[in-house]
Write an enzyme that holds these catalytic residues in place. Structure first.
Site, PDB file in Angstrom:
ATOM      1  N   GLN A 107      68.908  45.342  33.232  1.00  0.00           N
ATOM      2  CA  GLN A 107      69.474  44.628  34.443  1.00  0.00           C
ATOM      3  C   GLN A 107      68.256  44.675  35.475  1.00  0.00           C
ATOM      4  OE1 GLN A 107      72.114  42.985  35.108  1.00  0.00           O
ATOM      5  NE2 GLN A 107      73.316  43.200  33.185  1.00  0.00           N
ATOM      6  N   HIS A 146      68.347  36.967  28.125  1.00  0.00           N
ATOM      7  CA  HIS A 146      69.463  36.254  28.643  1.00  0.00           C
ATOM      8  C   HIS A 146      69.774  36.373  29.953  1.00  0.00           C
ATOM      9  CE1 HIS A 146      73.615  38.369  28.045  1.00  0.00           C
ATOM     10  NE2 HIS A 146      72.457  39.012  27.280  1.00  0.00           N
ATOM     11  N   SER A 181      66.279  42.469  27.727  1.00  0.00           N
ATOM     12  CA  SER A 181      67.194  41.275  27.076  1.00  0.00           C
ATOM     13  C   SER A 181      66.723  39.858  27.765  1.00  0.00           C
ATOM     14  CB  SER A 181      68.477  41.475  27.401  1.00  0.00           C
ATOM     15  OG  SER A 181      69.344  40.561  26.825  1.00  0.00           O
ATOM     16  N   CYS A 197      87.943  45.710  28.592  1.00  0.00           N
ATOM     17  CA  CYS A 197      88.777  45.528  27.527  1.00  0.00           C
ATOM     18  C   CYS A 197      88.600  46.512  26.182  1.00  0.00           C
ATOM     19  CB  CYS A 197      88.984  44.257  26.991  1.00  0.00           C
ATOM     20  SG  CYS A 197      90.440  43.739  25.943  1.00  0.00           S
ATOM     21  N   ASN A 237      74.524  47.603  35.946  1.00  0.00           N
ATOM     22  CA  ASN A 237      74.770  46.268  35.730  1.00  0.00           C
ATOM     23  C   ASN A 237      75.893  45.869  36.625  1.00  0.00           C
ATOM     24  OD1 ASN A 237      75.655  48.260  33.597  1.00  0.00           O
ATOM     25  ND2 ASN A 237      77.159  46.717  32.890  1.00  0.00           N
ATOM     26  N   GLY A 243      69.098  43.615  24.124  1.00  0.00           N
ATOM     27  CA  GLY A 243      69.437  44.905  24.550  1.00  0.00           C
ATOM     28  C   GLY A 243      70.141  45.621  23.929  1.00  0.00           C
ATOM     29  N   THR A 244      71.212  45.428  23.102  1.00  0.00           N
ATOM     30  CA  THR A 244      72.026  46.338  22.393  1.00  0.00           C
ATOM     31  C   THR A 244      71.210  46.801  21.379  1.00  0.00           C
ATOM     32  OG1 THR A 244      74.100  45.068  23.032  1.00  0.00           O
ATOM     33  CG2 THR A 244      74.350  46.190  21.011  1.00  0.00           C
ATOM     34  N   THR A 277      63.311  37.494   9.668  1.00  0.00           N
ATOM     35  CA  THR A 277      62.515  36.485  10.250  1.00  0.00           C
ATOM     36  C   THR A 277      62.711  36.177  11.819  1.00  0.00           C
ATOM     37  OG1 THR A 277      62.526  35.354   8.126  1.00  0.00           O
ATOM     38  CG2 THR A 277      61.837  34.092  10.025  1.00  0.00           C
TER      39      THR A 277
HETATM   40  C1  LIG Z   1      72.455  47.627  31.307  1.00  0.00           C
HETATM   41  C2  LIG Z   1      72.553  46.970  30.120  1.00  0.00           C
HETATM   42  N1  LIG Z   1      72.353  47.078  28.913  1.00  0.00           N
HETATM   43  C3  LIG Z   1      72.510  46.478  27.659  1.00  0.00           C
HETATM   44  C4  LIG Z   1      73.085  45.285  27.798  1.00  0.00           C
HETATM   45  C5  LIG Z   1      73.258  44.551  26.314  1.00  0.00           C
HETATM   46  O1  LIG Z   1      72.254  43.437  26.386  1.00  0.00           O
HETATM   47  P1  LIG Z   1      72.544  42.239  25.230  1.00  0.00           P
HETATM   48  O2  LIG Z   1      73.653  41.331  25.821  1.00  0.00           O
HETATM   49  O3  LIG Z   1      71.238  41.633  25.272  1.00  0.00           O
HETATM   50  O4  LIG Z   1      72.806  42.885  23.914  1.00  0.00           O
HETATM   51  C6  LIG Z   1      73.612  44.663  29.123  1.00  0.00           C
HETATM   52  C7  LIG Z   1      74.105  43.514  28.841  1.00  0.00           C
HETATM   53  O5  LIG Z   1      75.071  43.197  29.776  1.00  0.00           O
HETATM   54  C8  LIG Z   1      73.293  45.698  30.027  1.00  0.00           C
HETATM   55  O6  LIG Z   1      73.798  45.344  31.385  1.00  0.00           O
END
Ligand SMILES: Cc1ncc(COP(=O)(O)O)c(C=O)c1O
Length: 379
Positions: A179, A201, A199, A319, A151, A70-71, A237
């Site tokens: 989410q 995971h 994402s 944090c 989230n 996601g990031t 890759t």
């Molecule tokens: C709303 C939201 N966006 C983005 C992310 C980031 O995703 P990733 O951990 O796959 O980089 C998260 C992860 O907690 C999330 O809750």
């Protein structure tokens, strides 16, 4: 006994995902860009996963760009839009994940950037009002970034209304659906936005893999230029086992069914701790999420006490520079700092039962009594 109640942080991988990863690692080990049989086998795995994801979120296969999560997806989308146009206004919300807020802030902070960032606050119930968002859209708005579901609170956001308005006035939209995936039905086609981040995971797939869904014809500029994989939208890759695991996890966890466990937990919590407050209780939420405030208790201390008792939950705090900061989401909702520091987030998953929820409540009662006892207060 160990009880895992932090599925919004990450959902344990489902068996189908683990098996797909092992299979892809062992059998589809070629480089998907290689033309020989081994490369073609790996390419097939990636293409099948692309088709599966496209079906799941209702988009064209060509719209799927596999990323590291996601990031990265958010960063690619933001970079693609902002680096390619004249500075103007960016609209987002105060409850976004740092993977939206930080890259946007970076653009705005760059010397002489000329960007103006409008951060719309949520209502007290955790939902951002669509009217408030529409009100700040101007002719020079270059991008709108918003999440589909939060989230921390689980509060579902009015993306469809905002997206429809933005489409009418020609403003690109990035939806962070990390989410929401698996917890709400998603149709990229119907939503008709430019970008959507996902994402693996959070749904029982592996960590370090995700996708950016891109509307046909929308330009993507790479963050890390290289070998031109993913149609020159994300070089490097491909993570073949990760991609296979992500696709195998789609639809496996029945999040809707978890709502009952969450609701039972909240009802029992209210019956045992009268002043416990469930955040965003009166708006639509993702079915597994419960953010609660337990007045007078420090979230961090509670988390540690619960950890000792075998429970994995999250506190709302983040944090930064070694200092524990209260949740930016709760603060934006107008929750006072001391109350915001008294929050814990419980996010249930497929293996949790009503008994886990009850046991957590009992552990909270014990922790609270112990802390009150230590403070010399009447229990
Ligand atoms: C709303 C939201 N966006 C983005 C992310 C980031 O995703 P990733 O951990 O796959 O980089 C998260 C992860 O907690 C999330 O809750």
């Amino acid at each position: 006994m160990k009880r895992y109640l932090d599925h919004n942080a990450t959902c344990p991988p489902v068996r189908a995902a683990v098996e797909a990863m092992v299979r892809a690692s062992a059998e589809a080990y070629g480089n998907p860009s290689s033309l020989h049989w081994a490369g073609r086998a790996a390419r097939r795995v990636v293409d099948d996963a692309r088709d599966a994801l496209a079906r799941y979120v209702d988009c064209e296969s060509g719209s799927v760009v596999f990323t590291s999560g996601g990031t990265e997806s958010n960063n690619i989308a933001i970079h693609s839009v902002l680096a390619a146009c004249r500075p103007g206004r960016i609209v987002t919300t105060a409850i976004e994940h740092p993977a939206i807020l930080k890259p946007l802030q970076q653009f705005v902070d760059a010397a002489g950037s000329g960007w103006e960032l409008i951060v719309v606050r949520p209502q007290a119930n955790g939902r951002v009002s669509d009217a408030a968002l529409l009100q700040v859209m101007t002719e020079d708005t270059r991008l709108v970034c918003m999440m589909m579901a939060n989230n921390e609170t689980g509060a579902v956001q009015p993306v469809a209304t905002v997206a429809a308005h933005c489409r009418r006035i020609g403003v690109p939209v990035l939806v962070d659906a990390v989410q929401a995936l698996g917890k709400q039905s998603i149709s990229f086609r119907q939503l008709d936005v430019d970008f959507m981040s996902l994402s693996g995971h959070k749904i029982g797939g592996p960590k370090g893999v995700g996708a950016l869904i891109v509307r046909r014809g929308v330009r993507v500029s790479e963050l890390s230029p290289g070998g031109g994989q993913e149609r020159a939208r994300r070089s490097g890759t491909e993570n073949v086992p990760g991609i296979a695991g992500f696709a195998a996890a789609l639809g496996v966890v029945d999040f809707a069914a978890i709502a009952q466990v969450r609701d039972d937990f909240e009802a029992y919590l209210r019956s045992r701790i009268a002043d416990a407050e469930v955040i965003s209780a009166d708006v639509e939420r993702t079915p597994n999420t419960s953010l609660v405030i337990l007045p007078g208790m420090d979230g961090e201390t509670m988390l540690m006490q619960l950890d000792l008792a075998g429970f994995a939950v999250a506190s709302g705090s983040a944090c930064s520079s070694g200092k524990r900061e209260p949740s930016h989401v709760l603060l934006a909702m107008g929750v006072a700092e001391t109350r915001a520091r008294s929050s814990i987030r419980v996010s249930f998953g497929p293996a949790n039962t009503a008994e886990d929820g009850r046991a957590l409540v009992e552990a909270l009662v014990v922790a609270r009594n112990r802390l009150k006892g230590m403070a010399g207060l009447a229990v």
